[in-house]
Design a protein around this motif. Structure first.
Motif, PDB file in Angstrom:
ATOM      1  N   THR A   3       0.835  -1.201   0.000  1.00  0.00           N
ATOM      2  CA  THR A   3       0.000   0.000   0.000  1.00  0.00           C
ATOM      3  C   THR A   3       0.877   1.261   0.000  1.00  0.00           C
ATOM      4  O   THR A   3       1.750   1.419   0.847  1.00  0.00           O
ATOM      5  N   GLY A   4       0.653   2.134  -0.978  1.00  0.00           N
ATOM      6  CA  GLY A   4       1.382   3.402  -1.047  1.00  0.00           C
ATOM      7  C   GLY A   4       2.833   3.290  -1.469  1.00  0.00           C
ATOM      8  O   GLY A   4       3.544   4.308  -1.537  1.00  0.00           O
ATOM      9  N   LEU A   5       3.295   2.067  -1.751  1.00  0.00           N
ATOM     10  CA  LEU A   5       4.716   1.860  -2.070  1.00  0.00           C
ATOM     11  C   LEU A   5       5.154   2.649  -3.286  1.00  0.00           C
ATOM     12  O   LEU A   5       6.185   3.345  -3.265  1.00  0.00           O
ATOM     13  N   ILE A   6       4.419   2.534  -4.398  1.00  0.00           N
ATOM     14  CA  ILE A   6       4.861   3.124  -5.657  1.00  0.00           C
ATOM     15  C   ILE A   6       4.916   4.653  -5.545  1.00  0.00           C
ATOM     16  O   ILE A   6       5.895   5.279  -5.998  1.00  0.00           O
ATOM     17  N   GLU A   7       3.905   5.248  -4.933  1.00  0.00           N
ATOM     18  CA  GLU A   7       3.902   6.701  -4.769  1.00  0.00           C
ATOM     19  C   GLU A   7       5.094   7.150  -3.927  1.00  0.00           C
ATOM     20  O   GLU A   7       5.735   8.174  -4.221  1.00  0.00           O
ATOM     21  N   PHE A   8       5.392   6.396  -2.873  1.00  0.00           N
ATOM     22  CA  PHE A   8       6.513   6.734  -1.996  1.00  0.00           C
ATOM     23  C   PHE A   8       7.836   6.585  -2.741  1.00  0.00           C
ATOM     24  O   PHE A   8       8.716   7.459  -2.669  1.00  0.00           O
ATOM     25  N   ALA A   9       7.975   5.470  -3.476  1.00  0.00           N
ATOM     26  CA  ALA A   9       9.206   5.239  -4.230  1.00  0.00           C
ATOM     27  C   ALA A   9       9.418   6.339  -5.282  1.00  0.00           C
ATOM     28  O   ALA A   9      10.542   6.815  -5.487  1.00  0.00           O
ATOM     29  N   ARG A  10       8.354   6.754  -5.957  1.00  0.00           N
ATOM     30  CA  ARG A  10       8.455   7.825  -6.960  1.00  0.00           C
ATOM     31  C   ARG A  10       8.942   9.121  -6.311  1.00  0.00           C
ATOM     32  O   ARG A  10       9.806   9.826  -6.859  1.00  0.00           O
ATOM     33  N   VAL A  56      13.874   4.578   9.973  1.00  0.00           N
ATOM     34  CA  VAL A  56      13.247   3.288   9.703  1.00  0.00           C
ATOM     35  C   VAL A  56      11.733   3.454   9.695  1.00  0.00           C
ATOM     36  O   VAL A  56      11.162   4.071  10.596  1.00  0.00           O
ATOM     37  N   VAL A  57      11.099   2.934   8.676  1.00  0.00           N
ATOM     38  CA  VAL A  57       9.647   3.028   8.517  1.00  0.00           C
ATOM     39  C   VAL A  57       9.065   1.619   8.471  1.00  0.00           C
ATOM     40  O   VAL A  57       9.509   0.801   7.653  1.00  0.00           O
ATOM     41  N   VAL A  58       8.082   1.342   9.353  1.00  0.00           N
ATOM     42  CA  VAL A  58       7.532  -0.013   9.427  1.00  0.00           C
ATOM     43  C   VAL A  58       6.085  -0.108   8.960  1.00  0.00           C
ATOM     44  O   VAL A  58       5.520  -1.196   8.938  1.00  0.00           O
ATOM     45  N   GLU A  59       5.479   1.020   8.588  1.00  0.00           N
ATOM     46  CA  GLU A  59       4.137   0.946   8.002  1.00  0.00           C
ATOM     47  C   GLU A  59       3.877   2.161   7.125  1.00  0.00           C
ATOM     48  O   GLU A  59       4.453   3.241   7.315  1.00  0.00           O
ATOM     49  N   ALA A  60       2.971   1.951   6.165  1.00  0.00           N
ATOM     50  CA  ALA A  60       2.745   2.944   5.118  1.00  0.00           C
ATOM     51  C   ALA A  60       2.242   4.280   5.643  1.00  0.00           C
ATOM     52  O   ALA A  60       2.467   5.312   5.009  1.00  0.00           O
ATOM     53  N   GLN A  61       1.583   4.284   6.785  1.00  0.00           N
ATOM     54  CA  GLN A  61       1.010   5.543   7.274  1.00  0.00           C
ATOM     55  C   GLN A  61       2.080   6.571   7.642  1.00  0.00           C
ATOM     56  O   GLN A  61       1.770   7.746   7.835  1.00  0.00           O
ATOM     57  N   ASP A  62       3.346   6.136   7.742  1.00  0.00           N
ATOM     58  CA  ASP A  62       4.423   7.077   8.051  1.00  0.00           C
ATOM     59  C   ASP A  62       5.164   7.579   6.811  1.00  0.00           C
ATOM     60  O   ASP A  62       6.098   8.388   6.937  1.00  0.00           O
ATOM     61  N   TYR A  63       4.774   7.123   5.632  1.00  0.00           N
ATOM     62  CA  TYR A  63       5.453   7.581   4.418  1.00  0.00           C
ATOM     63  C   TYR A  63       5.382   9.100   4.282  1.00  0.00           C
ATOM     64  O   TYR A  63       6.383   9.763   3.961  1.00  0.00           O
ATOM     65  N   GLN A  64       4.192   9.650   4.504  1.00  0.00           N
ATOM     66  CA  GLN A  64       4.024  11.081   4.280  1.00  0.00           C
ATOM     67  C   GLN A  64       4.846  11.908   5.248  1.00  0.00           C
ATOM     68  O   GLN A  64       5.394  12.956   4.881  1.00  0.00           O
ATOM     69  N   ALA A  65       4.966  11.440   6.495  1.00  0.00           N
ATOM     70  CA  ALA A  65       5.771  12.181   7.475  1.00  0.00           C
ATOM     71  C   ALA A  65       7.228  12.268   7.030  1.00  0.00           C
ATOM     72  O   ALA A  65       7.886  13.312   7.192  1.00  0.00           O
ATOM     73  N   VAL A  66       7.741  11.179   6.441  1.00  0.00           N
ATOM     74  CA  VAL A  66       9.116  11.178   5.948  1.00  0.00           C
ATOM     75  C   VAL A  66       9.246  12.143   4.762  1.00  0.00           C
ATOM     76  O   VAL A  66      10.187  12.946   4.705  1.00  0.00           O
ATOM     77  N   LEU A  67       8.300  12.064   3.838  1.00  0.00           N
ATOM     78  CA  LEU A  67       8.367  12.955   2.672  1.00  0.00           C
ATOM     79  C   LEU A  67       8.268  14.418   3.087  1.00  0.00           C
ATOM     80  O   LEU A  67       8.952  15.284   2.519  1.00  0.00           O
ATOM     81  N   ASP A  68       7.424  14.716   4.072  1.00  0.00           N
ATOM     82  CA  ASP A  68       7.297  16.096   4.546  1.00  0.00           C
ATOM     83  C   ASP A  68       8.620  16.594   5.122  1.00  0.00           C
ATOM     84  O   ASP A  68       9.016  17.752   4.885  1.00  0.00           O
TER      85      ASP A  68
END
Length: 530
Positions: free
Chosen positions: A19-26, A148-160
């Motif tokens: 979930t959300g992997l491709i958007e995060f990788a991009r 280290v990120v262990v679930e998709a809900q933290d992707y946005q916090a890293v990108l921010d």
């Protein structure tokens, strides 16, 4: 002051849940971050046209042993564990061709979900992740340098953070992510160890761990000065933790506790056999009844103690219907929980904006095994759930007079309810409805008298000629240590008694029952509830 931001130049991504992997990788690739990945994750990223290096190219070793070995390599763990400003570490990295990994994204093999769907022992074992937890723990230990990120809900916090800090993460974020990472691996290992204990029938393992996933942070605990949160455990038992809240205010700590008590009690009543309703106040049932339909069951449960029912929790064993919804909304109620509800019933409840409506999907199985836990000073008390049910018990007649069929039916009903009332417990019941409940008293005699007084109050409110304890049956959750408790029940009008038996003075109690022409049955099963 030392700069605590760390630029992300290389990320290793290995996820089961994509979930959300491709958007995060991009987004990472757009910032010039080199992507390294494994197996299916690498294929998913590459399929979008993004450049990704397979971990096998990083380590120089292919995945082997059906994927069991792929990331357990110095070039992975060295890249995660190396302290960037330590010259010895830096020299070792240079000497052995180890590239730093600044961001690790891993979620684990779905062990809990595999167990939940009833997979075989072998399939469960194969879904125990080894490399994932090892990498997570390594990255979390070295959080001074690695995020280290262990679930998709933290992707946005890293990108921010990358946006705010020109491609770098802050120490505050890395520490928060590290704490979460260790909690995740702890909960994962707890699920595995408890599964093993169940499969091997080990009741008291040398080490016991419990883990849960946050459902919600609560405003406060039992009292406003206490903090609280609600967590889901892996067992997925139907109830408040799995229910869908359709409307109403956020549940409080006390709401959750009381709703659980109500739904566990209603689970004793097979929906195919009868409609049933339980009303709970302060974790104790204050009215329980069966009926030909839900609205009748509710009215009869309410009649037991309508004063206590004000602001209570209502549980139904069938889908909530419109007639019952209309009846419930006549008084103030905190929560309704049921397996389902009709659209008309949902619309009626919607008229009470603060009334919470929970739909749990199904009823909890009262026979299902499981564990309960309670904290004590410096320790944890763990026991198996009380899964003894009336339908599996033998009711042994111990008096000269046997119960009539109607009395036996009510005795079984009363003993179902007694299991869910705080000890010491006395339940008066008549025609498949509670008519007096005594709970949580230090003396069983006091419980008998309080329950009888409650019945007198209800009779006055309903303008009855006499309390419904006249001609009722009575259930006790544990044996009568003396005859006095039973005599108090007889004085209130009970004609038949169910109790576990097992007292040193059973003969004395039986003799007193015979002297008063009372029928008594023993179950051999105690239902203490503290």
């Amino acid at each position: 002051m030392t700069n605590t931001t760390r630029r992300v130049t290389r990320a290793l991504l290995s996820v089961s849940d994509k979930t959300g992997l491709i958007e995060f990788a991009r987004a990472l690739a757009a910032r010039g971050v080199e992507l390294v990945s494994t197996g299916g994750t690498a294929k998913a990223i590459a399929a979008t046209g993004l450049k990704v290096k397979d971990v096998a190219d990083l380590t120089g070793f292919p995945e082997m042993m059906d994927g069991r070995v792929k990331t357990l390599h110095p070039k992975v763990h060295g890249g995660l564990l190396a302290i960037r400003h330590n010259t010895e570490h830096a020299d070792a990295m240079k000497k052995h061709g180890i590239a730093p990994i600044d961001l690790l994204v891993v979620n684990l093999y779905p062990f809990e979900a595999t167990v939940d769907k009833g997979a075989s022992f072998e399939d469960c074992i194969e879904n125990i992740d080894i490399g994932g937890p090892a990498m997570i723990r390594a990255a979390a230990k070295n959080h001074d340098d690695v995020a280290v990120v262990v679930e998709a809900q933290d992707y946005q916090a890293v990108l921010d953070e990358l946006s705010r800090n020109e491609g770098a993460t802050t120490l505050a974020l890395r520490r928060r992510l590290a704490a979460k990472a260790y909690a995740r691996t702890a909960a994962y290992d707890a699920a595995i160890s408890n599964w093993f204990n169940r499969r091997l029938e080990i009741d008291a393992p040398d080490f016991r761990a419990f883990g849960g996933r946050l459902i919600q942070s609560l405003r406060y605990g039992e009292n406003p000065h206490q903090t609280a949160a609600f967590y889901a455990t892996p067992d997925k038992r139907p109830g408040v933790s799995t229910a869908r809240q359709l409307q109403g205010k956020e549940l409080s700590y006390n709401n959750i506790n009381d709703t659980d008590a109500a739904y566990e009690c209603i689970g004793e009543f097979d929906a195919k056999r009868t409609a049933a309703c339980v009303i709970v106040k302060h974790a104790n049932p204050c009215g329980v009844a069966e009926g030909p339909n839900l609205v009748e069951a509710y009215r009869r449960a309410l009649a037991c103690d309508s004063t206590s029912a004000f602001g209570g929790i209502i549980a139904m064993n069938r889908a909530l219907d419109a007639d019952t919804a209309r009846e419930i909304t006549k008084i103030f109620t905190e929560v309704i929980i049921a397996p389902d509800a009709s659209e008309e019933a949902i619309a009626i409840i919607a008229g009470k904006k603060n009334l919470r409506l929970l739909l749990a999907g199904s009823l909890p199985d009262p026979r299902a095994p499981g564990l309960t836990a309670k904290t004590v000073a410096g320790g944890l008390l763990v026991q198996s759930r009380d899964n003894a049910v009336v339908d599996d018990m033998t009711f042994k007649v111990v008096t000269k007079r046997a119960p009539t069929d109607a009395e036996m039916r009510d005795l079984k009903f009363a003993f179902r309810v007694a299991k869910h009332v705080k000890s010491n417990t006395i339940i008066y019941a008549k025609d498949l409805a509670t008519v007096g409940i005594g709970a949580g008293q230090m003396s069983r005699v006091d419980s008998a008298r309080i329950a009888a007084r409650k019945a007198q109050d209800a009779a006055a409110e309903l303008k009855l000629a006499e309390p419904l304890t006249k001609g009722s049956v009575v259930a006790s959750d544990a044996f009568f240590p003396f005859a006095d408790g039973m005599l108090a029940c007889i004085e209130a009008g009970a004609t038949a008694v169910v109790q576990p038996g097992g007292s040193m003075r059973d003969d004395e109690v039986i003799k007193a029952a015979d002297e008063h022409g009372i029928a008594m049955v023993f179950t051999g099963t105690r239902h203490f509830r503290h």
